[in-house]
Scaffold this active site. Sequence first.
Site, mmCIF file in Angstrom:
data_model
loop_
_atom_site.group_PDB
_atom_site.id
_atom_site.type_symbol
_atom_site.label_atom_id
_atom_site.label_comp_id
_atom_site.label_asym_id
_atom_site.label_seq_id
_atom_site.Cartn_x
_atom_site.Cartn_y
_atom_site.Cartn_z
ATOM 1 N N SER A 28 0.784 -1.348 -0.405
ATOM 2 C CA SER A 28 0.114 -0.016 -0.223
ATOM 3 C C SER A 28 0.764 1.508 0.068
ATOM 4 O O SER A 28 2.186 1.115 0.958
ATOM 5 C CB SER A 28 -0.904 -0.044 1.505
ATOM 6 O OG SER A 28 0.112 0.223 2.193
ATOM 7 N N ASP A 84 -1.033 -0.751 -4.364
ATOM 8 C CA ASP A 84 -1.983 -1.555 -3.966
ATOM 9 C C ASP A 84 -3.118 -0.049 -3.491
ATOM 10 O O ASP A 84 -2.473 0.871 -2.864
ATOM 11 C CB ASP A 84 -2.025 -2.551 -2.664
ATOM 12 C CG ASP A 84 -3.461 -3.368 -2.275
ATOM 13 O OD1 ASP A 84 -3.961 -3.167 -3.197
ATOM 14 O OD2 ASP A 84 -3.548 -3.337 -1.256
ATOM 15 N N ASP A 135 -6.674 2.907 -7.480
ATOM 16 C CA ASP A 135 -8.224 3.132 -7.363
ATOM 17 C C ASP A 135 -8.928 3.930 -7.018
ATOM 18 O O ASP A 135 -9.136 5.254 -6.799
ATOM 19 C CB ASP A 135 -7.961 2.792 -5.730
ATOM 20 C CG ASP A 135 -9.913 2.241 -5.086
ATOM 21 O OD1 ASP A 135 -10.241 2.896 -5.206
ATOM 22 O OD2 ASP A 135 -8.994 2.275 -3.830
ATOM 23 N N GLY A 154 -9.761 -6.415 6.068
ATOM 24 C CA GLY A 154 -9.472 -6.957 7.929
ATOM 25 C C GLY A 154 -10.585 -7.776 7.978
ATOM 26 O O GLY A 154 -11.664 -8.615 6.789
ATOM 27 N N GLY A 186 -8.919 -10.715 1.775
ATOM 28 C CA GLY A 186 -8.836 -11.530 1.101
ATOM 29 C C GLY A 186 -8.649 -13.010 2.432
ATOM 30 O O GLY A 186 -8.859 -13.994 2.313
ATOM 31 N N ASN A 208 -4.024 -9.657 3.448
ATOM 32 C CA ASN A 208 -3.043 -8.763 4.034
ATOM 33 C C ASN A 208 -3.384 -8.818 5.674
ATOM 34 O O ASN A 208 -2.400 -9.234 6.073
ATOM 35 C CB ASN A 208 -3.386 -7.337 3.408
ATOM 36 C CG ASN A 208 -2.077 -6.292 4.687
ATOM 37 O OD1 ASN A 208 -1.328 -6.650 5.113
ATOM 38 N ND2 ASN A 208 -2.773 -5.314 4.678
HETATM 39 P P1 13P Z 1 -7.248 -8.114 3.845
HETATM 40 O O1 13P Z 1 -6.937 -7.109 4.901
HETATM 41 O O2 13P Z 1 -9.178 -7.894 4.484
HETATM 42 O O3 13P Z 1 -6.924 -9.358 3.788
HETATM 43 O O4 13P Z 1 -7.286 -7.430 2.497
HETATM 44 C C1 13P Z 1 -5.932 -7.109 1.488
HETATM 45 C C2 13P Z 1 -6.516 -6.044 0.626
HETATM 46 O O5 13P Z 1 -7.807 -6.379 0.214
HETATM 47 C C3 13P Z 1 -5.480 -5.255 0.020
HETATM 48 O O6 13P Z 1 -5.931 -5.045 -1.057
#
Ligand code: 13P
Length: 287
Positions: free
Chosen positions: A49, A84, A105, A178, A209, A231
């Site tokens: 990010s 990201d 984005d 999250g 994910g 993440n």
């Molecule tokens: P999570 O933190 O829910 O795994 O999502 C990660 C994500 O989509 C980063 O772009």
Amino acid sequence: MLVNCSDMLKKAVSGMYAVGHFNTNNLEWTKAILIACEEKKSPALVGISEGAAKYMGGYKVVVDIVRDLSESLNITVPVSVHLDHGSYDGCLAAIQAGFPSVMFDGSKYPIDENVEKTRALVKLTREKGISLEAEVGAIGGEEDGVIGGGEVADADECARIAELGIDFLAAGIGNIHGKYPENWRGLDFDTLEKIKSRIGDMPLVLHGGTGIPKDMIEQSISLGVAKINVNTECQLAFAEATRKYIEAGKDLEGKGFDPRKLLKPGFEAIIEKVKEKIDLFGTTNCA
Ligand code: 13P
């Protein structure tokens, strides 16, 4: 050498699997992701990010670390580093620093503005051989106070962005960054099917994910998802292993306070988590 994500995701669509995009935070994280992908013979897609890139010292540091670690660890699988949720200016800065892949984005803008900004980045990335992800329908998250479900993208808007010539598309289908709340409604597969019918073979990206159950992952892949972002789950695995080490008083034994020892359980936990996700996403031996 770092590669863009275009080929690895095209192969994922035809092979019916999804490449895991694993967000990095620091040197240990990056090393853990690369080692796990190499062990599993899976393509390695390191995501970062804007905030994490700033934390690591800037985009150039990130590209250099990913590239140099790949070389010194003798990583043989294809490795990419991908910005990201980039802002427009963030994409320009990452491209300037040598990123082979970026996500713009523009989901927070009205669709016409998202289209125009994405169009400008399509032009630039085509000239430079960089892969580009775009987004329609914001992906919710705890930080936005979203409870119950993320946003759902409009299929017409997805088609407008896809036809600009991007490489892959992130579309909100009720996914959230999250941990998923107890009352989460799950992924909206009707919307995913509609989007898929409008964008053909273009790889789709599933954000958020962390914690998506196996059956939903499999259904998403069968409907064209070729990249899944993870993440939080790695962060939780790292934190839990580190907490156990400290709670067991290991940092107080001998030289247990040495960062190389203190960070080792968390580092190993990330490797295991990434390997688990690679198996779940079907990418083992797909490099
Ligand atoms: P999570 O933190 O829910 O795994 O999502 C990660 C994500 O989509 C980063 O772009």
